[in-house]
Motif scaffolding. Sequence first.
Motif, PDB file in Angstrom:
ATOM      1  N   SER A  73     -36.972  -9.615 -29.128  1.00  0.00           N
ATOM      2  CA  SER A  73     -35.665 -10.259 -29.123  1.00  0.00           C
ATOM      3  C   SER A  73     -35.590 -11.331 -30.202  1.00  0.00           C
ATOM      4  O   SER A  73     -34.558 -11.479 -30.874  1.00  0.00           O
ATOM      5  CB  SER A  73     -35.385 -10.877 -27.758  1.00  0.00           C
ATOM      6  OG  SER A  73     -35.550  -9.898 -26.762  1.00  0.00           O
TER       7      SER A  73
ATOM      8  N   THR B 210     -32.172 -10.735 -23.705  1.00  0.00           N
ATOM      9  CA  THR B 210     -33.531 -10.218 -23.599  1.00  0.00           C
ATOM     10  C   THR B 210     -33.824  -9.865 -22.146  1.00  0.00           C
ATOM     11  O   THR B 210     -33.329 -10.516 -21.235  1.00  0.00           O
ATOM     12  CB  THR B 210     -34.547 -11.249 -24.143  1.00  0.00           C
ATOM     13  OG1 THR B 210     -35.828 -10.639 -24.222  1.00  0.00           O
ATOM     14  CG2 THR B 210     -34.648 -12.493 -23.267  1.00  0.00           C
ATOM     15  N   GLY B 211     -34.593  -8.813 -21.954  1.00  0.00           N
ATOM     16  CA  GLY B 211     -34.987  -8.439 -20.587  1.00  0.00           C
ATOM     17  C   GLY B 211     -34.554  -7.048 -20.209  1.00  0.00           C
ATOM     18  O   GLY B 211     -34.003  -6.308 -21.019  1.00  0.00           O
ATOM     19  N   GLU B 212     -34.774  -6.729 -18.942  1.00  0.00           N
ATOM     20  CA  GLU B 212     -34.519  -5.385 -18.413  1.00  0.00           C
ATOM     21  C   GLU B 212     -33.128  -4.847 -18.728  1.00  0.00           C
ATOM     22  O   GLU B 212     -32.976  -3.668 -19.013  1.00  0.00           O
ATOM     23  CB  GLU B 212     -34.683  -5.413 -16.886  1.00  0.00           C
ATOM     24  CG  GLU B 212     -36.105  -5.445 -16.414  1.00  0.00           C
ATOM     25  CD  GLU B 212     -36.848  -4.137 -16.658  1.00  0.00           C
ATOM     26  OE1 GLU B 212     -36.186  -3.091 -16.737  1.00  0.00           O
ATOM     27  OE2 GLU B 212     -38.077  -4.178 -16.759  1.00  0.00           O
TER      28      GLU B 212
ATOM     29  N   ASN C 228     -32.471 -10.493 -17.344  1.00  0.00           N
ATOM     30  CA  ASN C 228     -33.300  -9.859 -16.318  1.00  0.00           C
ATOM     31  C   ASN C 228     -32.548  -9.743 -15.008  1.00  0.00           C
ATOM     32  O   ASN C 228     -33.041  -9.177 -14.043  1.00  0.00           O
ATOM     33  CB  ASN C 228     -34.607 -10.624 -16.115  1.00  0.00           C
ATOM     34  CG  ASN C 228     -35.580 -10.319 -17.249  1.00  0.00           C
ATOM     35  OD1 ASN C 228     -35.904  -9.159 -17.496  1.00  0.00           O
ATOM     36  ND2 ASN C 228     -36.007 -11.340 -17.964  1.00  0.00           N
TER      37      ASN C 228
ATOM     38  N   GLU D 142     -28.897  -3.508 -15.102  1.00  0.00           N
ATOM     39  CA  GLU D 142     -28.395  -2.208 -15.548  1.00  0.00           C
ATOM     40  C   GLU D 142     -27.780  -1.405 -14.381  1.00  0.00           C
ATOM     41  O   GLU D 142     -26.672  -0.890 -14.488  1.00  0.00           O
ATOM     42  CB  GLU D 142     -29.575  -1.436 -16.159  1.00  0.00           C
ATOM     43  CG  GLU D 142     -29.222  -0.145 -16.853  1.00  0.00           C
ATOM     44  CD  GLU D 142     -28.468  -0.372 -18.150  1.00  0.00           C
ATOM     45  OE1 GLU D 142     -28.821  -1.314 -18.882  1.00  0.00           O
ATOM     46  OE2 GLU D 142     -27.526   0.401 -18.404  1.00  0.00           O
TER      47      GLU D 142
ATOM     48  N   LYS E  20     -36.258  -5.459 -24.707  1.00  0.00           N
ATOM     49  CA  LYS E  20     -36.855  -5.719 -23.400  1.00  0.00           C
ATOM     50  C   LYS E  20     -37.887  -6.845 -23.453  1.00  0.00           C
ATOM     51  O   LYS E  20     -38.157  -7.480 -22.451  1.00  0.00           O
ATOM     52  CB  LYS E  20     -37.539  -4.458 -22.851  1.00  0.00           C
ATOM     53  CG  LYS E  20     -36.719  -3.192 -22.969  1.00  0.00           C
ATOM     54  CD  LYS E  20     -35.651  -3.090 -21.894  1.00  0.00           C
ATOM     55  CE  LYS E  20     -34.850  -1.802 -22.067  1.00  0.00           C
ATOM     56  NZ  LYS E  20     -33.477  -1.903 -21.573  1.00  0.00           N
ATOM     57  N   THR E  21     -38.509  -7.062 -24.625  1.00  0.00           N
ATOM     58  CA  THR E  21     -39.520  -8.114 -24.682  1.00  0.00           C
ATOM     59  C   THR E  21     -38.995  -9.305 -25.478  1.00  0.00           C
ATOM     60  O   THR E  21     -38.127  -9.173 -26.345  1.00  0.00           O
ATOM     61  CB  THR E  21     -40.827  -7.643 -25.349  1.00  0.00           C
ATOM     62  OG1 THR E  21     -40.595  -7.521 -26.760  1.00  0.00           O
ATOM     63  CG2 THR E  21     -41.301  -6.310 -24.790  1.00  0.00           C
TER      64      THR E  21
ATOM     65  N   ASN F 276     -31.775  -5.593 -10.766  1.00  0.00           N
ATOM     66  CA  ASN F 276     -31.648  -4.744 -11.949  1.00  0.00           C
ATOM     67  C   ASN F 276     -30.219  -4.813 -12.505  1.00  0.00           C
ATOM     68  O   ASN F 276     -29.280  -4.251 -11.938  1.00  0.00           O
ATOM     69  CB  ASN F 276     -32.025  -3.308 -11.577  1.00  0.00           C
ATOM     70  CG  ASN F 276     -32.099  -2.405 -12.788  1.00  0.00           C
ATOM     71  OD1 ASN F 276     -31.335  -2.565 -13.740  1.00  0.00           O
ATOM     72  ND2 ASN F 276     -33.015  -1.462 -12.763  1.00  0.00           N
TER      73      ASN F 276
ATOM     74  N   ASP G 101     -32.805   2.026 -31.383  1.00  0.00           N
ATOM     75  CA  ASP G 101     -33.612   0.809 -31.270  1.00  0.00           C
ATOM     76  C   ASP G 101     -34.483   0.500 -32.492  1.00  0.00           C
ATOM     77  O   ASP G 101     -35.694   0.368 -32.402  1.00  0.00           O
ATOM     78  CB  ASP G 101     -34.415   0.759 -29.968  1.00  0.00           C
ATOM     79  CG  ASP G 101     -35.001   2.114 -29.595  1.00  0.00           C
ATOM     80  OD1 ASP G 101     -34.736   3.091 -30.309  1.00  0.00           O
ATOM     81  OD2 ASP G 101     -35.728   2.183 -28.597  1.00  0.00           O
TER      82      ASP G 101
END
Length: 442
Positions: free
Chosen positions: A214, A202-204, A240, A352, A209-210, A350, A175
């Motif tokens: 992004s 962008t997102g979870e 998200n 993921e 993540k922010t 979620n 990252d």
Amino acid sequence: MRMYDLIRKKRDGGELSKPEIEFIVNGYTNGSLPDYQMSAFTMAVFFRGMTARETADLTRAMANSGDTVDLSAIKGIKVDKHSTGGVGDTTTLVLAPLVASIGVPVAKMSGHGLGHTGGTIDKLQSIPGFSVELSERQFVQNVNQIGLALTGQTGDVAPADKKLYALRDVTATVDSIPLIASSVMSKKLAAGADAIVLDVKTGEGAFMKTLDESFVLAKAMVEIGTELGRQTIAVVSDMNQPLGLAVGNALEVKEAIDTLQGHGPADLTELCLELGAHMTVLARKASDPETAKQRLRDQICSGAAVAKLKQFIAAQGGDASVVDRPEMLPQAAKTVVFKSETDGFISYINAETIGTCAMLLGAGREQKDSAIDLAVGIVLQKKIGDQVATGDPLAVLHLNDDARLPGVISLLRESFEISPVPVPKPPLIYGVVTREGIERFY
Ligand code: URA
Ligand code: CA
């Protein structure tokens, strides 16, 4: 030149020259630089960053580390699209025929996916007869004749990136914005695109993540493209929750067909129109994104987009009647409905873990040569903001192996959150980054 001195220079915050960066990339690719020195270097980059010029030089050196694709035999401006990852991302399957239907040439070489589902190439293999192994001649001929071809990757594209990505993965240096940006862009460059549209998630469920991070990543990639003479536009979009409803190979082909016919999920449709509009403008087939978007919408309404899909399937040996009879796609032995255990409003899905559920059902590869089950996966029945009552379906699982069910169900329970009070739908598109600057909607 000594690697020791270059590591120290970066550790102390210095800027590396182009020959220094080439020395590092070439040395790492040919094996003369050991992993331990490269690890120290990537950690120094993680903490010190890279200037836009260094990042562009790193990208170019990695793009040139192996085979590069020459698309010059194909007429027109070849625009490639890339998504920085996500779950159940069906956009390529929709976009390729959609933009091809208004004359944007699509010449795409894809690798097999490692992840929650297969890559685009795997997904297309669920179409009866479809071949993803075209000769170079056939590939070029198909794009010139029908505007669209998709083939598996041949040759060794950006081997420096492959090796470096694997090293970053085990040294906590994935990252880093210059390292992600150069990794993505080196592959796009090597794949021969004239112009590039990036979908930065962008997102979870995404790398970034922010929203702020992004946009920084999007800007870094646009700067690299611009510096290396490839017009590049980035759209920052929501991850998200999964995009669309289907996560699985044949299930996503079905979802792509639905979307090209005008009755796909709203979010998938909207994102494809947005990305497609930028591709169209970069290919100089429309003067501005709004005009382009309207034309693409018209292609869906008139049936021209889905007709292009049929033509594409037939040109690669597939049975195009699958478009009107999607039950010809691989079907799982059974379906199981996962139901809500409370009343309320969906506040969180979620992406993921939904992806992991699809993988556990057999839709994705955990290792490079594991087999994937094209029929299985998950189809969401609700998205964030939707109201649900106890017993309402949240998702339908398509499965071939009952033994996998208990693990998947318990993970699914963790994947949804339900709030007693109404929840707004999250935005889909947060902004657009071009070389002129950043336009943020949020
Ligand atoms: N995707 C890539 O291809 N490279 C990265 O470094 C991160 C995401
Ligand atoms: Ca999907």
